[in-house]
Design a protein around this motif. Sequence first.
Motif, PDB file in Angstrom:
ATOM      1  N   VAL A  17     -63.254 -32.086  13.890  1.00 19.25           N
ATOM      2  CA  VAL A  17     -62.330 -31.661  14.938  1.00 19.25           C
ATOM      3  C   VAL A  17     -63.053 -30.770  15.939  1.00 19.25           C
ATOM      4  O   VAL A  17     -63.790 -29.867  15.557  1.00 19.25           O
ATOM      5  N   THR A  18     -62.847 -31.064  17.225  1.00 20.77           N
ATOM      6  CA  THR A  18     -63.378 -30.208  18.281  1.00 20.77           C
ATOM      7  C   THR A  18     -62.241 -29.320  18.758  1.00 20.77           C
ATOM      8  O   THR A  18     -61.168 -29.827  19.103  1.00 20.77           O
ATOM      9  N   THR A  19     -62.464 -28.011  18.736  1.00 20.31           N
ATOM     10  CA  THR A  19     -61.393 -27.092  19.087  1.00 20.31           C
ATOM     11  C   THR A  19     -61.818 -26.202  20.245  1.00 20.31           C
ATOM     12  O   THR A  19     -62.995 -25.879  20.398  1.00 20.31           O
ATOM     13  N   ALA A  20     -60.827 -25.829  21.047  1.00 18.33           N
ATOM     14  CA  ALA A  20     -61.090 -24.935  22.177  1.00 18.33           C
ATOM     15  C   ALA A  20     -60.012 -23.866  22.217  1.00 18.33           C
ATOM     16  O   ALA A  20     -58.843 -24.155  21.977  1.00 18.33           O
ATOM     17  N   VAL A  21     -60.412 -22.647  22.490  1.00 16.02           N
ATOM     18  CA  VAL A  21     -59.459 -21.544  22.641  1.00 16.02           C
ATOM     19  C   VAL A  21     -59.811 -20.779  23.910  1.00 16.02           C
ATOM     20  O   VAL A  21     -60.979 -20.468  24.150  1.00 16.02           O
ATOM     21  N   LEU A  22     -58.793 -20.518  24.726  1.00  6.66           N
ATOM     22  CA  LEU A  22     -59.007 -19.715  25.928  1.00  6.66           C
ATOM     23  C   LEU A  22     -58.318 -18.375  25.759  1.00  6.66           C
ATOM     24  O   LEU A  22     -57.152 -18.321  25.365  1.00  6.66           O
ATOM     25  N   VAL A  23     -59.043 -17.308  26.028  1.00  4.90           N
ATOM     26  CA  VAL A  23     -58.408 -15.992  26.020  1.00  4.90           C
ATOM     27  C   VAL A  23     -58.594 -15.321  27.368  1.00  4.90           C
ATOM     28  O   VAL A  23     -59.553 -15.595  28.089  1.00  4.90           O
ATOM     29  N   GLU A  24     -57.642 -14.479  27.676  1.00 10.10           N
ATOM     30  CA  GLU A  24     -57.693 -13.734  28.912  1.00 10.10           C
ATOM     31  C   GLU A  24     -58.007 -12.297  28.552  1.00 10.10           C
ATOM     32  O   GLU A  24     -57.410 -11.748  27.616  1.00 10.10           O
ATOM     33  N   ASP A  25     -58.919 -11.740  29.274  1.00  7.19           N
ATOM     34  CA  ASP A  25     -59.313 -10.365  29.005  1.00  7.19           C
ATOM     35  C   ASP A  25     -58.774  -9.499  30.116  1.00  7.19           C
ATOM     36  O   ASP A  25     -59.349  -9.416  31.189  1.00  7.19           O
ATOM     37  N   THR A  46     -63.435 -35.085  16.690  1.00 10.00           N
ATOM     38  CA  THR A  46     -64.859 -35.104  17.035  1.00 10.00           C
ATOM     39  C   THR A  46     -65.403 -36.511  16.844  1.00 10.00           C
ATOM     40  O   THR A  46     -65.216 -37.130  15.805  1.00 10.00           O
ATOM     41  N   GLU A  47     -66.073 -36.992  17.891  1.00  9.92           N
ATOM     42  CA  GLU A  47     -66.766 -38.286  17.778  1.00  9.92           C
ATOM     43  C   GLU A  47     -68.230 -38.047  18.121  1.00  9.92           C
ATOM     44  O   GLU A  47     -68.569 -37.118  18.836  1.00  9.92           O
ATOM     45  N   GLY A  48     -69.083 -38.910  17.634  1.00 10.45           N
ATOM     46  CA  GLY A  48     -70.491 -38.843  18.025  1.00 10.45           C
ATOM     47  C   GLY A  48     -71.245 -37.644  17.484  1.00 10.45           C
ATOM     48  O   GLY A  48     -72.216 -37.190  18.087  1.00 10.45           O
ATOM     49  N   VAL A  49     -70.797 -37.127  16.352  1.00 11.83           N
ATOM     50  CA  VAL A  49     -71.457 -35.970  15.755  1.00 11.83           C
ATOM     51  C   VAL A  49     -71.642 -36.215  14.260  1.00 11.83           C
ATOM     52  O   VAL A  49     -70.726 -36.695  13.595  1.00 11.83           O
ATOM     53  N   ARG A  50     -72.825 -35.940  13.771  1.00 16.93           N
ATOM     54  CA  ARG A  50     -73.043 -36.034  12.331  1.00 16.93           C
ATOM     55  C   ARG A  50     -73.757 -34.782  11.866  1.00 16.93           C
ATOM     56  O   ARG A  50     -74.693 -34.328  12.524  1.00 16.93           O
TER      57      ARG A  50
END
Length: 410
Positions: A17-25, A46-50
Motif C-alpha cells: 500500500v502506498t500512503t500519503a498524509v498531508l499536515v498543516e503546520d 502499490t504496484e511495481g515495487v518488490r
Amino acid sequence: MISGPRCLAGLNVGSTVTTAVLVEDATGWDGGPGPARVIGVGEARTEGVRNRNVTHIEAATESVREALRDAEEMAGVEVGVVYAGVGGDHVEIGSSSGVVAVAREEIDQRDVDRVHEVARAILIPPDRELLHAIPQDYVVDGQAGIQDPRGMEAIRLESEVCVVTAGSPACQNLRKTIDRAGYRTQELVFSPLATSLAILTDEQRQAGVTLLEMGAAATEMLVYREGRLHLVATLPWGGATVTNDIVKGLGIPLADAETLKRTRGLASTRAAGTDEKLDIAGPTPGSTREVSRELLAHIIEQRLDEMFGIIYEALEEKQVLGALPGGVVLTGGGANLQGIVELAQTVFNMPVALGRPGAGLEGVVEAVRDPRMSAAAGLALYGRMRSRETGGGLTARTFSRFTDWLRDFF
Ligand SMILES: Nc1ncnc2c1ncn2[C@@H]1O[C@H](COP(=O)(O)OP(=O)(O)O)[C@@H](O)[C@H]1O
Ligand SMILES: [Mg+2]
C-alpha cells in the motif's frame, strides 16, 4: 514575521500500500509553533515495487500519483514536494565521530554545527547515499556523555553521530518515480525512523524500546537504547506470510484468505471459541465447507509465534533484551490482527503496545489513527520538523513533544 500555514506531505511506498498524509503546520496563537493538523490522507495499491524497491517505474508512478491526488483532494490543496520513506535491507546504520577546537571561550551553536559537519563528512561509497546523521552525544575536553555542550567553557569538542545510509539505486528509482508522478522529493527519510516520530514517545526512547513495523512483505525493526538509535533491521516477512499460510493450511484462494484473516483472524488459539465455525470455499466452485475458527487461529498463531521468536532471538543475541523497559511497540498494517499484542507479550515476555498515530495531532486525526498510516503520518511530521528547522519565519528548534534526539537531525 507572519507566515501562512505550511503544508507538508509524507509519502510512503509500502510493499503493498502506498500512503500519503498531508499536515498543516500553523503558527500558534502566541506566534510560536501550533499543533500539526492532518488535512489530507490518501492511499493506493502499490504496484511495481518488490522488497520495497521500485522494480517498475511506470507502475509505481501510478501508485504515487493516486495516493497523493487522493490526499490533495481531501485537503483541497496541492503539494509540490514530498518527504518520502525509504526502507529495506539496503539501509544500514553506523557511527562516526568528529573533533573541533572551540572557537571562543564558550561552546556555541556554531561550534556544534561545525563538529556535526566534521562528524558527518564520512566517505560514502558511490553506491550509497547518506540519509541521516543523527548527533548522539558530545565529549567536552575529554568528558563524555554530554547531552548539550552549548555554554560550556572548553577547548575541544567531539561529537558522535549515528549515520544512516541507503543503497543509491533504490533511492534514485524512488526519486525518479516521484518525479514522474509530478512531485519533487524534498528528502528521503528512513521510513521506520519517521514511523517512530508518529508512534514513540521520548520516554520510551529513553527507557529503551523496540519498534516493529509489520507490513505485508517485510517487518522493519528499530531498537532505541538510552535515547539512541541502536539497531535497525529489515526482516523479509510480514502479514503476507501469515496470509500465505492460511492459503496453504485451508486450501483457499489468496483473496479469501486475506479477507478471512482480517475479519475472523485471531493471533491466539486460546481466544477462539472451540465450537465457533467458519464457512470457507469448498473444493468445487460455489460449494462451501466448514472449518473451526480455532484452526484459523492456530495457523496464524504458529507463524506469528515463529516470527516474534526470531526477533526475540536476535535481540538476545545483540544483548539488548535486558535493556528494553519500554518493551515492544507493534505498528504497520500487520499489527491490526486481533490478539497480536497478547501473543507478542507471551513471546517477548515484556510489555507490548499497539502503536497508532494520533498523539499531538489535530484535524482529521481519525483518518490516520490506524497502524497502517504510521509511516506516512511520521513522514509528514518529519517534514514539519524539518521545515521548521530550515524554513524562516517560525522560530526554529522548538519541537514541543518531539525530542532532543531529533533536534539536530539533518
Ligand atoms: N485488519 C487487519 N487484520 C489483519 N491484518 C491486516 C489488517 N489490515 C491489514 N493487515 C495486513 O497488513 C499488511 C499490510 O501492511 P501495510 O503496512 O498496510 O502495507 P505495506 O506492506 O505496504 O507496508 C498485510 O499483510 C495485511 O494483511
Ligand atoms: Mg506499512
